[in-house]
Design a protein around this motif. Structure first.
Motif, short mmCIF file in Angstrom:
data_model
loop_
_atom_site.label_atom_id
_atom_site.label_comp_id
_atom_site.label_asym_id
_atom_site.label_seq_id
_atom_site.Cartn_x
_atom_site.Cartn_y
_atom_site.Cartn_z
N MET A 1 52.85 39.61 15.18
CA MET A 1 51.88 40.49 15.80
C MET A 1 52.57 41.75 16.31
N MET A 2 51.92 42.86 16.16
CA MET A 2 52.48 44.15 16.55
C MET A 2 52.33 44.35 18.06
N ALA A 3 53.43 44.76 18.71
CA ALA A 3 53.37 45.09 20.13
C ALA A 3 52.84 46.52 20.27
N ILE A 4 51.93 46.72 21.20
CA ILE A 4 51.36 48.05 21.41
C ILE A 4 51.79 48.54 22.79
N SER A 5 52.59 49.61 22.78
CA SER A 5 53.05 50.19 24.04
C SER A 5 52.64 51.65 24.18
N HIS A 6 52.07 52.23 23.12
CA HIS A 6 51.70 53.66 23.14
C HIS A 6 50.43 53.84 22.31
N VAL A 7 49.35 54.26 22.98
CA VAL A 7 48.07 54.48 22.32
C VAL A 7 47.72 55.96 22.39
N LEU A 8 47.34 56.53 21.26
CA LEU A 8 46.94 57.93 21.17
C LEU A 8 45.43 58.00 20.95
N VAL A 9 44.74 58.83 21.76
CA VAL A 9 43.29 58.99 21.63
C VAL A 9 42.96 60.47 21.47
N PRO A 10 42.55 60.90 20.28
CA PRO A 10 42.04 62.26 20.13
C PRO A 10 40.70 62.36 20.86
N TYR A 11 40.53 63.43 21.64
CA TYR A 11 39.33 63.58 22.47
C TYR A 11 38.77 64.99 22.31
N ASP A 12 37.44 65.09 22.08
CA ASP A 12 36.82 66.42 21.96
C ASP A 12 35.61 66.59 22.86
N GLY A 13 35.34 65.62 23.71
CA GLY A 13 34.21 65.72 24.61
C GLY A 13 32.92 65.11 24.06
N SER A 14 32.91 64.71 22.80
CA SER A 14 31.71 64.11 22.21
C SER A 14 31.50 62.70 22.74
N LEU A 15 30.30 62.19 22.54
CA LEU A 15 29.98 60.83 22.96
C LEU A 15 30.89 59.82 22.27
N HIS A 16 31.14 60.02 20.98
CA HIS A 16 31.99 59.09 20.23
C HIS A 16 33.42 59.11 20.74
N SER A 17 33.94 60.29 21.08
CA SER A 17 35.31 60.34 21.59
C SER A 17 35.36 59.77 23.01
N GLN A 18 34.28 59.90 23.77
CA GLN A 18 34.23 59.30 25.10
C GLN A 18 34.28 57.77 24.98
N ARG A 19 33.53 57.22 24.03
CA ARG A 19 33.56 55.77 23.81
C ARG A 19 34.95 55.31 23.38
N ALA A 20 35.58 56.09 22.51
CA ALA A 20 36.93 55.76 22.06
C ALA A 20 37.90 55.78 23.24
N LEU A 21 37.76 56.77 24.10
CA LEU A 21 38.63 56.87 25.28
C LEU A 21 38.43 55.66 26.20
N ALA A 28 44.77 49.89 26.83
CA ALA A 28 46.05 50.32 27.39
C ALA A 28 46.30 49.67 28.75
N GLU A 29 45.26 49.57 29.55
CA GLU A 29 45.40 48.94 30.86
C GLU A 29 45.76 47.46 30.72
N SER A 30 45.06 46.75 29.83
CA SER A 30 45.32 45.32 29.66
C SER A 30 46.71 45.05 29.08
N LEU A 31 47.21 45.98 28.27
CA LEU A 31 48.54 45.81 27.66
C LEU A 31 49.64 46.52 28.45
N GLN A 32 49.26 47.22 29.51
CA GLN A 32 50.18 48.06 30.27
C GLN A 32 50.89 49.05 29.36
N ALA A 33 50.13 49.63 28.46
CA ALA A 33 50.65 50.58 27.49
C ALA A 33 50.42 52.01 27.96
N GLU A 34 51.21 52.92 27.44
CA GLU A 34 51.02 54.35 27.70
C GLU A 34 49.78 54.82 26.94
N LEU A 35 48.95 55.61 27.59
CA LEU A 35 47.76 56.18 26.96
C LEU A 35 47.94 57.69 26.90
N GLU A 36 47.89 58.23 25.71
CA GLU A 36 48.06 59.66 25.51
C GLU A 36 46.76 60.22 24.92
#
Length: 143
Positions: A1-21, A28-36
């Motif tokens: 299984m892949m360890a996740i320590s860095h998550v990237l979220v492209p954000y543009d203010g749209s509803l879909h990007s808000q849901r993704a964020l 990121a919170e549950s994995l204690q990962a960096e969120l960018e």
């Protein structure tokens, strides 16, 4: 299984990007990962295609103000999220996301299915499709 320590979220203010964020923040919170959170300022590129009658200092002030406004909004949104930071770049959204992800090397990219520019999507193709086809990191699409 892949360890996740860095998550990237492209954000543009749209509803879909808000849901993704929101999804990315929870993960990121549950994995204690960096969120960018990546904001690609497409308007800056579009603005420069139009004839502008501004001195270079006025243009710089315009972009600085716009960037400050975006940073302020993003800062408010992520104030409650540990290990989060925002990055703002100028350019084409799809190419900017892929290029930035190759530099920052996230373990996962989480993005929305649609952005703010649906007419551009019809003419040029979907940003999320471009990213999933070209990014080297796994991409999760959120509806």
């Amino acid at each position: 299984m892949m360890a996740i320590s860095h998550v990237l979220v492209p954000y543009d203010g749209s509803l879909h990007s808000q849901r993704a964020l929101e999804r990315a923040a929870a993960l990121a919170e549950s994995l204690q990962a960096e969120l960018e959170i990546l904001y690609v300022d497409c308007a800056a590129v579009d603005e420069l295609r139009q004839p502008l009658i501004m001195t270079s200092s006025e243009l710089e002030t315009y972009f600085d103000h716009k960037e400050d406004e975006v940073r302020h909004n993003l800062r408010q949104m992520i104030a409650r999220i540990p290990n989060a930071k925002t990055v703002i770049i100028c350019g084409n959204a799809a190419k900017g996301i892929v290029d930035y992800s190759m530099q920052s090397n996230p373990d996962l990219i989480i993005m929305g299915t649609r952005g703010l520019s649906t007419i551009n999507e019809l003419m040029k193709g979907s940003v999320s499709r471009y990213v999933t086809q070209r990014a080297t990191a796994p991409v999760m699409i959120v509806k």
